[in-house]
Design a protein around this motif. Structure first.
Motif, PDB file in Angstrom:
ATOM      1  N   MET A   1       0.833  -1.272   0.004  1.00 19.56           N
ATOM      2  CA  MET A   1      -0.025   0.097  -0.019  1.00 19.56           C
ATOM      3  C   MET A   1       0.981   1.137  -0.046  1.00 19.56           C
ATOM      4  SD  MET A   1      -2.977   1.093   2.676  1.00 19.56           S
ATOM      5  CE  MET A   1      -4.402   0.388   1.847  1.00 19.56           C
ATOM      6  N   ILE A   3       1.846   5.381   0.220  1.00 19.04           N
ATOM      7  CA  ILE A   3       1.400   6.784   0.977  1.00 19.04           C
ATOM      8  C   ILE A   3       0.320   7.171   0.681  1.00 19.04           C
ATOM      9  CG2 ILE A   3       2.807   8.129  -0.104  1.00 19.04           C
ATOM     10  CD1 ILE A   3       3.446   9.313   2.897  1.00 19.04           C
ATOM     11  N   SER A   5      -2.241   5.814  -1.037  1.00 17.99           N
ATOM     12  CA  SER A   5      -3.433   4.891  -0.967  1.00 17.99           C
ATOM     13  C   SER A   5      -3.701   4.838   0.785  1.00 17.99           C
ATOM     14  CB  SER A   5      -3.119   3.518  -1.107  1.00 17.99           C
ATOM     15  OG  SER A   5      -2.986   3.156  -2.530  1.00 17.99           O
ATOM     16  N   LYS A   6      -2.777   5.268   1.720  1.00 10.23           N
ATOM     17  CA  LYS A   6      -3.071   5.531   3.151  1.00 10.23           C
ATOM     18  C   LYS A   6      -3.744   6.797   3.267  1.00 10.23           C
ATOM     19  CE  LYS A   6       0.843   2.710   4.622  1.00 10.23           C
ATOM     20  NZ  LYS A   6       2.221   2.461   4.972  1.00 10.23           N
ATOM     21  N   ALA A   9      -7.414   6.574   2.098  1.00  9.20           N
ATOM     22  CA  ALA A   9      -8.158   5.610   3.046  1.00  9.20           C
ATOM     23  C   ALA A   9      -8.328   6.449   4.394  1.00  9.20           C
ATOM     24  CB  ALA A   9      -7.326   4.311   3.431  1.00  9.20           C
ATOM     25  N   ASP A  11      -6.000   7.121   6.531  1.00 13.75           N
ATOM     26  CA  ASP A  11      -4.900   6.376   7.403  1.00 13.75           C
ATOM     27  C   ASP A  11      -3.793   7.473   7.738  1.00 13.75           C
ATOM     28  OD1 ASP A  11      -6.369   4.291   7.826  1.00 13.75           O
ATOM     29  OD2 ASP A  11      -4.967   3.134   6.124  1.00 13.75           O
ATOM     30  N   ILE A  12      -3.550   8.371   7.007  1.00 12.28           N
ATOM     31  CA  ILE A  12      -2.680   9.445   6.994  1.00 12.28           C
ATOM     32  C   ILE A  12      -3.645  10.748   6.827  1.00 12.28           C
ATOM     33  CG2 ILE A  12      -0.482  10.509   6.183  1.00 12.28           C
ATOM     34  CD1 ILE A  12       0.542   7.788   5.415  1.00 12.28           C
ATOM     35  N   GLU A  44      -4.988   2.003  -7.330  1.00  6.44           N
ATOM     36  CA  GLU A  44      -3.313   1.864  -7.135  1.00  6.44           C
ATOM     37  C   GLU A  44      -2.448   1.304  -8.452  1.00  6.44           C
ATOM     38  OE1 GLU A  44      -0.273  -0.079  -3.923  1.00  6.44           O
ATOM     39  OE2 GLU A  44      -1.829   1.287  -3.014  1.00  6.44           O
TER      40      GLU A  44
END
Length: 131
Positions: A1, A3, A5-6, A9, A11-12, A44
């Motif tokens: 995954m 950065i 994609s994070k 999502a 997550d970041i 991605e």
């Protein structure tokens, strides 16, 4: 995954500009100039031209109102566009307010903006998209 994609999502954290079912746009936190936005597909894919054909056209259509907003929000001659793709293995498009060709020079130093400056840039672009 990756950065990106994070970021997509959640997550970041990111300074989101726009999102739809296929794409996500957010401020580059180490911009070439203030108002530098990254547009990424939610799919991605490493290389820009490995994206499915229909994504290529959709990405420009998604980016158009953002580019116009950047031109309204920041003093510039136009919104420049670049695909480099070396730093993150996830296809992405740079939208950058430019006054000259050197504003798209990725070899020069990046800006180090404060969270307050980034938030202000985000708000300027979003406001310009609405108005």
């Amino acid at each position: 995954m990756t950065i990106f994609s994070k970021i997509i999502a959640g997550d970041i954290p990111a300074y989101k500009i726009a999102e739809d079912e296929h794409f996500f746009a957010f401020l580059d936190i180490f911009p070439l100039v203030e108002g530098h936005v990254l547009v990424v597909p939610k799919l991605e894919v490493d290389k820009f031209f490995d994206m499915p054909e229909d994504y290529l056209g959709r990405m420009l259509v998604f980016s158009q109102p953002i580019a116009k907003a950047i031109e309204k929000a920041f003093p510039c001659n136009r919104c420049g566009m670049a695909v480099v793709g070396l730093e993150v293995p996830h296809a992405h498009l740079h939208l950058v307010p430019i006054n000259g060709i050197n504003d798209l020079n990725f070899t020069r130093g990046k800006l180090k903006l404060t969270p307050e400056q980034l938030k202000a840039s985000q708000e300027k672009i979003i406001k310009a998209m609405k108005g």
